[in-house]
Design a protein around this motif. Structure first.
Motif, mmCIF file in Angstrom:
data_model
loop_
_atom_site.group_PDB
_atom_site.id
_atom_site.type_symbol
_atom_site.label_atom_id
_atom_site.label_comp_id
_atom_site.label_asym_id
_atom_site.label_seq_id
_atom_site.Cartn_x
_atom_site.Cartn_y
_atom_site.Cartn_z
ATOM 1 N N HIS A 87 51.689 6.402 59.079
ATOM 2 C CA HIS A 87 51.790 7.705 59.743
ATOM 3 C C HIS A 87 52.715 8.654 58.979
ATOM 4 O O HIS A 87 52.729 9.860 59.255
ATOM 5 N N LEU A 88 53.493 8.099 58.035
ATOM 6 C CA LEU A 88 54.526 8.907 57.395
ATOM 7 C C LEU A 88 54.005 9.726 56.217
ATOM 8 O O LEU A 88 54.741 10.533 55.661
ATOM 9 N N ASN A 89 52.758 9.483 55.802
ATOM 10 C CA ASN A 89 52.155 10.449 54.871
ATOM 11 C C ASN A 89 50.698 10.741 55.246
ATOM 12 O O ASN A 89 49.853 10.994 54.410
ATOM 13 N N ALA A 90 50.491 10.692 56.564
ATOM 14 C CA ALA A 90 49.237 11.176 57.171
ATOM 15 C C ALA A 90 48.009 10.357 56.786
ATOM 16 O O ALA A 90 46.890 10.865 56.801
ATOM 17 N N ILE A 91 48.207 9.083 56.437
ATOM 18 C CA ILE A 91 47.051 8.188 56.280
ATOM 19 C C ILE A 91 46.448 7.935 57.658
ATOM 20 O O ILE A 91 45.226 7.895 57.829
ATOM 21 N N LEU A 92 47.320 7.762 58.651
ATOM 22 C CA LEU A 92 46.896 7.655 60.044
ATOM 23 C C LEU A 92 47.450 8.849 60.817
ATOM 24 O O LEU A 92 48.512 9.378 60.488
ATOM 25 N N ILE A 93 46.734 9.266 61.847
ATOM 26 C CA ILE A 93 47.127 10.388 62.695
ATOM 27 C C ILE A 93 47.393 9.850 64.104
ATOM 28 O O ILE A 93 46.637 8.997 64.592
ATOM 29 N N PRO A 94 48.448 10.311 64.775
ATOM 30 C CA PRO A 94 48.778 9.781 66.110
ATOM 31 C C PRO A 94 47.646 9.922 67.125
ATOM 32 O O PRO A 94 46.920 10.921 67.116
ATOM 33 N N THR A 95 47.501 8.905 67.974
ATOM 34 C CA THR A 95 46.627 9.038 69.138
ATOM 35 C C THR A 95 47.266 10.008 70.123
ATOM 36 O O THR A 95 46.600 10.852 70.719
ATOM 37 N N THR B 124 51.967 16.131 60.945
ATOM 38 C CA THR B 124 50.953 15.345 60.217
ATOM 39 C C THR B 124 49.569 15.469 60.839
ATOM 40 O O THR B 124 48.569 15.202 60.165
ATOM 41 N N SER B 125 49.491 15.858 62.112
ATOM 42 C CA SER B 125 48.179 15.942 62.755
ATOM 43 C C SER B 125 47.449 17.249 62.422
ATOM 44 O O SER B 125 46.270 17.408 62.739
ATOM 45 N N ASP B 126 48.135 18.172 61.754
ATOM 46 C CA ASP B 126 47.505 19.411 61.285
ATOM 47 C C ASP B 126 46.933 19.150 59.895
ATOM 48 O O ASP B 126 47.667 18.978 58.921
ATOM 49 N N ILE B 127 45.612 19.116 59.804
ATOM 50 C CA ILE B 127 44.947 18.735 58.560
ATOM 51 C C ILE B 127 45.309 19.658 57.392
ATOM 52 O O ILE B 127 45.270 19.256 56.226
ATOM 53 N N GLU B 128 45.710 20.871 57.695
ATOM 54 C CA GLU B 128 46.095 21.804 56.632
ATOM 55 C C GLU B 128 47.410 21.388 55.957
ATOM 56 O O GLU B 128 47.727 21.860 54.866
ATOM 57 N N ASN B 129 48.162 20.501 56.603
ATOM 58 C CA ASN B 129 49.429 20.035 56.041
ATOM 59 C C ASN B 129 49.287 18.771 55.187
ATOM 60 O O ASN B 129 50.235 18.377 54.510
ATOM 61 N N TRP C 52 47.861 17.676 52.402
ATOM 62 C CA TRP C 52 48.134 17.687 50.955
ATOM 63 C C TRP C 52 49.622 17.864 50.681
ATOM 64 O O TRP C 52 50.212 17.156 49.873
ATOM 65 N N ALA C 53 50.242 18.812 51.393
ATOM 66 C CA ALA C 53 51.666 19.081 51.188
ATOM 67 C C ALA C 53 52.525 17.888 51.622
ATOM 68 O O ALA C 53 53.509 17.546 50.960
ATOM 69 N N ILE C 54 52.134 17.238 52.719
ATOM 70 C CA ILE C 54 52.881 16.067 53.209
ATOM 71 C C ILE C 54 52.845 14.947 52.175
ATOM 72 O O ILE C 54 53.855 14.284 51.920
ATOM 73 N N ARG C 55 51.704 14.736 51.534
ATOM 74 C CA ARG C 55 51.587 13.646 50.555
ATOM 75 C C ARG C 55 52.316 13.952 49.254
ATOM 76 O O ARG C 55 52.561 13.041 48.466
ATOM 77 N N GLN C 56 52.642 15.219 49.037
ATOM 78 C CA GLN C 56 53.504 15.550 47.902
ATOM 79 C C GLN C 56 54.965 15.303 48.244
ATOM 80 O O GLN C 56 55.761 14.946 47.378
ATOM 81 N N VAL C 57 55.315 15.477 49.508
ATOM 82 C CA VAL C 57 56.701 15.249 49.953
ATOM 83 C C VAL C 57 56.984 13.756 50.092
ATOM 84 O O VAL C 57 58.033 13.269 49.663
ATOM 85 N N ALA C 58 56.043 13.016 50.693
ATOM 86 C CA ALA C 58 56.247 11.589 50.983
ATOM 87 C C ALA C 58 55.228 10.755 50.208
ATOM 88 O O ALA C 58 54.044 10.742 50.539
ATOM 89 N N GLY C 59 55.700 10.091 49.162
ATOM 90 C CA GLY C 59 54.837 9.222 48.362
ATOM 91 C C GLY C 59 54.811 7.822 48.948
ATOM 92 O O GLY C 59 55.787 7.353 49.527
ATOM 93 N N MET C 60 53.675 7.141 48.792
ATOM 94 C CA MET C 60 53.488 5.820 49.401
ATOM 95 C C MET C 60 53.268 4.756 48.331
ATOM 96 O O MET C 60 52.452 4.932 47.426
ATOM 97 N N VAL C 61 54.018 3.668 48.431
ATOM 98 C CA VAL C 61 53.844 2.521 47.528
ATOM 99 C C VAL C 61 53.419 1.332 48.380
ATOM 100 O O VAL C 61 54.095 0.975 49.346
ATOM 101 N N PHE C 62 52.288 0.726 48.003
ATOM 102 C CA PHE C 62 51.714 -0.335 48.825
ATOM 103 C C PHE C 62 52.100 -1.734 48.324
ATOM 104 O O PHE C 62 52.761 -1.889 47.307
#
Length: 276
Positions: A53-61, A72-77, A79-89
């Motif tokens: 949920h921290l880089n909008a891979i999932l959206i809250p119910t 994160t639930s605003d789809i327009e955000n 791209w910008a959210i994923r630039q701010v919060a990078g994810m390492v799996f």
């Protein structure tokens, strides 16, 4: 704004056949800019679902997640959210896309439309930050697990994120690889002031965190500093979680009647308590 992450009454549900599963159950928490946070819990506790949920891979119910004040639930955000919060799996092989290390690190900045000269500088700096400069021309498949994960982290930091979310990044590594990766992450937090959120089941990785959140059945049931969390040895064991080895030893010694602090986390602290 001093908050990097703000989670308000987050609930996430999914369907499994005919039943609805509540993976996250009304979670609220804040993470400050520059903090090193560990999220622990056994498998199925909801920690990886929370991470996504921290880089909008999932959206809250229901409820809200804000990353740098962006919903994160605003789809327009997104791209910008994923630039701010990078994810390492967990599996670095799933994140490495190129046949040469430096090309892999350049992949993210290229997708951001960064100009070539700036990409070159970012790649060099990112590889230097994770101490992989000498492997720039190597093929990723020739690297060890720890080295691959450090390249994956370099690929994230080349995009200049303010926050890195690590979803069990050392789960598939041997102890040496685990140390390589965590040393890199700690240094990025301390020197580059990058906010770090580490989802882990290795308690030793949580010892140096500023704050720990403990999850169980989709809820945050404990939060505090490492000392505050790990002195609750009995409670953590009831949850099926381990504690750092020195904390365990101090607990056993105390149970045997030795007058010793229950707030010991490291070998150094143990030595200082026993031989002040």
């Amino acid at each position: 704004m001093d908050k990097m992450i703000r989670i308000e009454n987050l609930t996430f549900e999914y369907t499994d056949g005919d039943r609805v599963v509540k993976a996250i159950d009304n979670v609220s928490l804040d993470i400050k800019k520059g903090e090193f946070v560990a999220i622990i819990g056994h498998n199925g506790s909801g920690k990886s679902t929370l991470a996504k949920h921290l880089n909008a891979i999932l959206i809250p119910t229901s409820g809200k997640v804000f990353v740098a004040d962006m919903d994160t639930s605003d789809i327009e955000n997104t791209w910008a959210i994923r630039q701010v919060a990078g994810m390492v799996f967990q599996n670095p092989d799933n994140q490495l896309v190129a046949t040469v290390v430096e090309e892999d690190v350049a992949f993210g900045p290229e997708n951001l439309g960064i100009e070539p000269k700036e990409i070159r500088a970012r790649v060099d700096e990112a590889l230097k930050n994770v101490r992989m400069t000498e492997f720039a021309k190597k093929a990723p498949h020739l690297l060890s697990g720890g080295q691959k994960q450090r390249v994956a982290i370099a690929g994230i930091i080349a995009m200049k994120p303010q926050c890195i979310v690590l979803d069990e990044p050392t789960a598939m590594l041997d102890p040496r690889g685990r140390k390589e990766v965590m040393d890199t992450v700690y240094r990025l937090n301390q020197e580059e002031k990058i906010t770090v959120i580490n989802i882990t089941h290795f308690m030793e990785e949580a010892v140096n965190a500023d704050k720990i959140f403990v999850m169980e059945n989709g809820r945050v049931i404990m939060q505090g500093t490492p000392t505050e969390i790990f002195k609750e040895v009995k409670k953590l064991k009831e949850l099926g979680l381990d504690v750092p080895q020195m904390t365990e030893l101090a607990y056993e010694l105390k149970e045997e009647g030795l007058d010793i602090s229950s707030e010991i986390l490291t070998v150094e602290e143990m030595v200082n308590k026993l031989w002040p």
